[in-house]
Design a protein around this motif. Structure first.
Motif, PDB file in Angstrom:
ATOM      1  N   TYR A   1      -5.099  -4.694   5.473  1.00  8.25           N
ATOM      2  CA  TYR A   1      -6.215  -4.813   4.515  1.00  8.25           C
ATOM      3  C   TYR A   1      -7.424  -4.024   5.026  1.00  8.25           C
ATOM      4  O   TYR A   1      -7.787  -4.081   6.203  1.00  8.25           O
ATOM      5  N   LEU A   2      -8.033  -3.294   4.123  1.00  5.81           N
ATOM      6  CA  LEU A   2      -9.068  -2.330   4.471  1.00  5.81           C
ATOM      7  C   LEU A   2     -10.273  -2.553   3.574  1.00  5.81           C
ATOM      8  O   LEU A   2     -10.153  -2.590   2.356  1.00  5.81           O
TER       9      LEU A   2
ATOM     10  N   ASN B   1      -1.155  -8.517   1.272  1.00  6.28           N
ATOM     11  CA  ASN B   1      -1.601  -7.133   1.400  1.00  6.28           C
ATOM     12  C   ASN B   1      -1.885  -6.863   2.869  1.00  6.28           C
ATOM     13  O   ASN B   1      -2.925  -7.246   3.392  1.00  6.28           O
TER      14      ASN B   1
ATOM     15  N   ASN C   1       0.821  -1.220   0.000  1.00  5.16           N
ATOM     16  CA  ASN C   1       0.000   0.000   0.000  1.00  5.16           C
ATOM     17  C   ASN C   1       0.848   1.260   0.000  1.00  5.16           C
ATOM     18  O   ASN C   1       0.307   2.359   0.008  1.00  5.16           O
TER      19      ASN C   1
ATOM     20  N   THR D   1     -10.366  -2.911  -5.549  1.00  3.82           N
ATOM     21  CA  THR D   1     -10.160  -2.557  -6.964  1.00  3.82           C
ATOM     22  C   THR D   1      -8.682  -2.656  -7.337  1.00  3.82           C
ATOM     23  O   THR D   1      -8.318  -3.163  -8.402  1.00  3.82           O
ATOM     24  N   ARG D   2      -7.827  -2.184  -6.440  1.00  2.00           N
ATOM     25  CA  ARG D   2      -6.385  -2.217  -6.710  1.00  2.00           C
ATOM     26  C   ARG D   2      -5.891  -3.649  -6.882  1.00  2.00           C
ATOM     27  O   ARG D   2      -5.085  -3.948  -7.776  1.00  2.00           O
ATOM     28  N   ILE D   3      -6.356  -4.530  -5.999  1.00  2.00           N
ATOM     29  CA  ILE D   3      -5.888  -5.922  -6.072  1.00  2.00           C
ATOM     30  C   ILE D   3      -6.464  -6.605  -7.318  1.00  2.00           C
ATOM     31  O   ILE D   3      -5.791  -7.411  -7.957  1.00  2.00           O
TER      32      ILE D   3
ATOM     33  N   ARG E   1      -9.159  -0.643  -2.020  1.00  2.00           N
ATOM     34  CA  ARG E   1      -8.129  -1.680  -1.951  1.00  2.00           C
ATOM     35  C   ARG E   1      -8.504  -2.870  -2.834  1.00  2.00           C
ATOM     36  O   ARG E   1      -7.661  -3.434  -3.534  1.00  2.00           O
TER      37      ARG E   1
ATOM     38  N   GLU F   1      -9.083   4.615  -5.989  1.00  2.00           N
ATOM     39  CA  GLU F   1      -9.513   3.215  -6.012  1.00  2.00           C
ATOM     40  C   GLU F   1      -9.610   2.628  -4.598  1.00  2.00           C
ATOM     41  O   GLU F   1      -8.816   2.969  -3.729  1.00  2.00           O
TER      42      GLU F   1
END
Lengths: 235, 235
Positions: free
Chosen positions: B160-161, B157, B136, B176-178, B174, B172
């Motif tokens: 994680y949120l 990750n 992150n 979406t990023r992954i 979290r 984005e």
């Protein structure tokens, strides 16, 4: 003469893509009916075709046609021939990786310094700074370098977000991250909030839009600047 | 036999550093009174000395002494001689950069595979995965590679949120990023919430702590796993 818009985001909450900027873009791209779009940042991983089609919907509202750079056999030539360029948001690492892969960094630098209007939003704005070391994105690919266009002599932090005093999350705030950046780098960082942008004309850089921006200079306390503030001195 | 704790965070909201893990660490580091600390991630840019002093305060509570790797002339030898290793959080890019600079990646891999207990929190946990492509953190320095220890055959990750449904911010989530990560990479990602950790003993990987974890596998919908779930099959 450089003519650049460096926007925090393409879309503000509750709005349609680019809606808040369309009046500005009508003037900005007044000398062309066609804009070359660089879809390399691939938000949510969508294809270049899908992304270009979405952006075309927005630009049709001001009677501009959008062509994607991926449609050309020779992307360098497409850059040289373009009368206006737009690089959209998505993942900054994916964007920069593809720009290096296609060896486009220097070509874009040259045409923009010679006057081709360039619009960037989000990831497309990050690359207007000296490096992408202040992007918010996840590093999902490893680009050959973090160095970018340097259209302005500082770094950009788009989607700038103030610390949330109610948060119980232990991840770093944006401000903490940028302060960490300044333990290893000395160039200023401009945090642009969603809905604001920098307008660059030649050597003049002015903050535009409704919101203040937050400036981080090496070895100084961060400070706010109002819209219409000139930032040309910042380096 | 590998013996590793991969923790989401060092500190949970309202707590002191490592407090929630101390009972576990007393057992984990039972065979040594001294832990070698790797302070390279420099949270908020603090020095190696300051960071090591802070961590020492936490470990004194379980009668362990902490020595910083920066105190040794030969960091490789320090790794080889250590009876327990802890890599703390901060900036993952700064951490990985320094590990490569001191050529420590392979040395740490070897001793941990041979049984030296290794504790990671946050950035120190990110590097237990295959790569740091799912950190992150802000990429404030450019490391020579994103490849790391691969103690587990997937990516981590930490912090994680979950998405905040009330947010008006257009950056984005979290998740979406992954998902974007999986457009370019195929290894699974384990999102560990603050207060949970993975316990690795040999080839056995088990989720520990109070909270569920979120698993992202290539081309599958993300799913939750309960604490005490074995994740040894994941790759």
């Amino acid at each position: 003469m450089k003519n650049i818009i460096i926007a925090s985001t393409s879309t503000i909450h509750g709005g349609e893509p680019l809606d808040y900027l369309l009046d500005e873009l009508q003037i900005f791209f007044k000398d062309t009916s066609e804009v070359l779009f660089i879809p390399y940042a691939r938000p949510s991983g969508i294809s270049h075709e899908e992304y270009t089609a979405k952006v075309n919907v927005a630009f049709q509202k001001i009677d501009k046609n959008v062509v994607g750079i991926h449609e050309f056999d020779n992307p360098k030539e497409a850059i040289r021939d373009a009368k206006g360029i737009f690089t959209g948001g998505g993942n900054t690492f994916v964007l920069v990786n593809q720009l290096y892969k296609n060896d486009l960094i220097d070509t874009i630098k040259t045409v923009v310094k010679n006057g081709t209007p360039y619009l960037g939003t989000s990831a497309g704005s990050n690359i207007c700074g000296l490096t992408i070391n202040t992007t918010n994105d996840m590093p999902i690919v490893y680009p050959p370098s973090f160095k970018t266009f340097g259209f302005v002599p500082f770094n950009i932090n788009p989607h700038y977000l103030d610390p949330d005093p109610t948060s119980k999350h232990m991840g770093e705030t944006r401000e903490t991250r940028i302060k960490e950046f300044h333990k290893f780098n000395t160039q200023p960082v401009v945090g642009i909030r969603e809905g604001s942008w920098l307008a660059v004309r030649g050597d003049k850089i002015v903050l535009k839009g409704a919101l203040d921006a937050r400036i981080f200079e090496y070895d100084k306390s961060p400070y706010e600047v109002k819209t219409e503030t000139e930032l040309s001195h910042l380096k």
